[in-house]
Write an enzyme that holds these catalytic residues in place. Structure first.
Site, PDB file in Angstrom:
ATOM      1  N   HIS A 193      21.509  -2.116   3.536  1.00 45.27           N
ATOM      2  CA  HIS A 193      21.565  -0.725   2.981  1.00 45.27           C
ATOM      3  C   HIS A 193      23.005   0.074   3.083  1.00 45.27           C
ATOM      4  CE1 HIS A 193      17.397  -1.505   2.771  1.00 45.27           C
ATOM      5  NE2 HIS A 193      16.887  -0.893   3.896  1.00 45.27           N
ATOM      6  N   LYS A 229       1.022  -1.169   0.012  1.00 45.48           N
ATOM      7  CA  LYS A 229      -0.014   0.024  -0.063  1.00 45.48           C
ATOM      8  C   LYS A 229       0.984   1.326  -0.086  1.00 45.48           C
ATOM      9  CE  LYS A 229      -3.494   2.362   2.517  1.00 45.48           C
ATOM     10  NZ  LYS A 229      -4.750   2.392   3.073  1.00 45.48           N
ATOM     11  N   ARG A 231      29.749  10.962   4.899  1.00 42.70           N
ATOM     12  CA  ARG A 231      30.632  11.996   5.193  1.00 42.70           C
ATOM     13  C   ARG A 231      32.040  11.600   4.907  1.00 42.70           C
ATOM     14  NH1 ARG A 231      29.303  16.602   8.149  1.00 42.70           N
ATOM     15  NH2 ARG A 231      27.129  16.703   8.062  1.00 42.70           N
TER      16      ARG A 231
HETATM   17  C1  BG6 Z   1      13.926  -0.577   5.754  1.00 42.02           C
HETATM   18  C2  BG6 Z   1      13.928  -0.956   7.020  1.00 42.02           C
HETATM   19  O1  BG6 Z   1      14.534  -1.479   4.872  1.00 42.02           O
HETATM   20  O2  BG6 Z   1      14.207   0.722   5.708  1.00 42.02           O
HETATM   21  C3  BG6 Z   1      13.320   0.198   8.354  1.00 42.02           C
HETATM   22  O3  BG6 Z   1      13.289  -2.344   7.586  1.00 42.02           O
HETATM   23  C4  BG6 Z   1      13.785   1.487   8.028  1.00 42.02           C
HETATM   24  O4  BG6 Z   1      13.370  -0.155   9.549  1.00 42.02           O
HETATM   25  C5  BG6 Z   1      13.412   1.773   6.428  1.00 42.02           C
HETATM   26  O5  BG6 Z   1      12.876   2.267   8.654  1.00 42.02           O
HETATM   27  C6  BG6 Z   1      14.176   3.023   6.165  1.00 42.02           C
HETATM   28  O6  BG6 Z   1      14.233   3.378   4.471  1.00 42.02           O
HETATM   29  P1  BG6 Z   1      13.752   4.942   4.441  1.00 42.02           P
HETATM   30  O7  BG6 Z   1      13.806   4.852   2.727  1.00 42.02           O
HETATM   31  O8  BG6 Z   1      12.509   5.509   4.952  1.00 42.02           O
HETATM   32  O9  BG6 Z   1      15.150   5.475   4.949  1.00 42.02           O
END
Ligand code: BG6
Length: 493
Positions: free
Chosen positions: A245, A19, A351
């Site tokens: 990430h 969603k 940074r």
């Molecule tokens: C997700 C995590 O992968 O990324 C979350 O599971 C986190 O915990 C999110 O809040 C952050 O993503 P963005 O794009 O909002 O920075």
């Protein structure tokens, strides 16, 4: 590029991610004319709903990016005429066969027998990745064209479970057709990172231990795990954002120049640099967990106050660590990574702190040389931008110096429109078969090899996280960690 017939199916269509992210992204692609004219979007989930009920559910979340656009509502309704919903169990092959029939019916009605790309988005909890992927691949694959599957993280919770998942999925899905999504790779600034590095001679020669003193990757959120505690407690901040990430950002930042911009060449370099990261030393890791804080008349709840979190959990909601890359380019340069929930602000940035300029001609005017060395900042979000701190003379008759920045603010420079959402870019890449921004299985394996020993240690030794108040700058230990290399967190912690 817009030709072709496209049939998308979102599994887990009634869920939050579908969603909030998936449907809005597909709609924006449609809105901006990036989808082929011949497309349909199916949703599949367990809840019993009619097509109309489903459409009502997603209608409110479809964004009209150009908010003033008059035709937006019209486009929303047009988009919804191409949306369908099928309810079914996740483990019942018969339900998938019915989905296949429903999809084929719409495809037939819209474009006949023509070759169709089917794209599956698995927006589902990890516990059902395997049955859904298997059933979808076996019973819903495109008969006339290719099938591509987007898989959302978490891809396992350690090396072993990730391998098991990869193997199970590989039984029905070829690696070539598997798209492991990491939405950070779809962010505008992250796309620009490699452009900046490899297309500017002013940065290219500086990108090594010779000139760079340390690199910081900071991720902070000003909200806790509210309501997501059940999921989060099984993962923790390292698995939730660092292993994926932030490590991906580090890899793009530190990798060698790829042979070309092809997906395989880029991913070859990323995996190489991830493999060069030295095993993590627990002395270089700080863990934290947020606790409740009084806020005016109310209280900001601590992690353990969340009903979905098991009492007494030691799950870290904050982690800071120093990583080292053992190769010729980065030998000895600390990569300081910091990520936390329920901190004082929402921000993600890279940074790069450079060495001070040798000779130090302006020592009297500059004072502390380290503090006045150059710094390059990639502000990933919010307020996307890139800026470079330089020393400069304050205009006037005296000789006073100041730090100022050369500033590229996306908002002012590219004021034309809002930036596309990461999911939008990534879904379009899948439609176009571009795998540059998706995680290859060997990258995933290398990432887990790096983090699994550390995660095991945390769990086996039941390491207690340092508590920090909701809305604060995180545990003080992170400050001491950085100071070991004579470094200060540039975001002033
Ligand atoms: C997700 C995590 O992968 O990324 C979350 O599971 C986190 O915990 C999110 O809040 C952050 O993503 P963005 O794009 O909002 O920075």
């Amino acid at each position: 590029k817009k030709s072709g017939k496209l049939s998308i199916c979102v599994f887990g269509a009634s869920g939050d991610l579908a969603k909030k992210k998936v449907y809005p992204a597909i709609f924006s692609l449609f809105y901006d004319g990036h989808l082929p004219d011949d497309f349909v979007v199916f949703g599949y989930a367990r809840s019993n709903m009619s097509n109309d009920e489903f459409k009502d559910r997603i209608r409110s979340s479809l964004p009209c990016r150009i908010s003033a656009a008059k035709d937006c509502d019209v486009k929303v309704e047009k988009f919804l005429t191409r949306c369908f919903y099928t309810a079914g169990q996740y483990d019942d092959p018969e339900d998938y066969k019915s989905l296949d029939v429903a999809m084929a019916e719409q495809e037939q009605a819209l474009w006949g027998d023509k070759k169709t790309l089917r794209l599956f988005y698995l927006s589902i909890p990890p516990s059902i990745f395997v049955p859904v992927a298997q059933n979808a691949a076996r019973h819903v694959s495109s008969k006339s064209g290719e099938t591509r599957v987007i898989v959302e993280k978490p891809f396992g919770r350690d090396l072993e479970s990730s391998r098991a998942l990869t193997e199970a999925l590989a039984q029905d899905l070829a690696e070539e057709h598997t798209y492991r999504i990491d939405h950070y790779l779809g962010k505008e600034l992250i796309e620009n990172l490699t452009v900046l590095r490899f297309s500017n001679i002013v940065f290219q020669p500086l990108w090594s231990r010779t000139y760079i003193r340390n690199v910081q990757i900071n991720f902070s959120e000003n909200f806790g795990t509210e309501g997501r505690g059940g999921y989060f407690d099984n993962y923790g901040i390292v698995r939730d954002v660092i292993q994926n990430h932030l490590l991906q950002i580090l890899a793009l930042f530190a990798m060698e120049e790829p042979a070309s911009l092809d997906a395989e060449d880029i991913r070859d370099e990323k995996v190489k640099v991830i493999r060069s990261i030295r095993p993590i030393d627990m002395d270089n890791v700080v863990l934290g967990q947020y606790k409740g804080k009084r806020d005016g008349d109310g209280v900001l709840p601590g992690y353990l106050d969340d009903d979905t979190v098991p009492p007494g959990s030691r799950c870290p909601t904050f982690a800071a660590m120093a990583l080292f890359i053992d190769n010729a380019r980065w030998d000895g340069v600390p990569f300081l990574i910091k990520a936390g929930k329920a901190l004082h602000k929402r921000q993600a940035e890279i940074r790069v702190q450079f060495h001070h300029s040798p000779g130090n001609l302006y020592k009297k005017q500059l004072g502390n040389r380290e503090e006045n060395s150059n710094e390059l900042v990639f502000r990933i979000q919010p307020d996307e931008g890139i800026y470079l701190n330089i020393n400069s003379k304050i205009p006037g008759l005296g000789m006073r110096l100041d730090q100022t920045d050369l500033d590229l603010q996306y908002k002012t420079k590219y004021s034309g429109g809002a930036l596309p959402d990461a999911y939008e870019r990534l879904i379009l890449d899948v439609v176009q078969g571009d795998k540059r921004l998706f995680i290859r299985n060997d990258e995933l394996e290398a990432a887990w090899k790096l983090f699994t020993p550390m995660l095991d240690r945390i769990e086996e030794d039941e390491i207690a996280p340092e508590l920090y108040p909701y809305g604060s700058r995180g545990p003080i230990g992170a400050h001491y960690l950085a100071s070991r290399w004579n470094v200060r967190w540039g975001d002033t912690m």
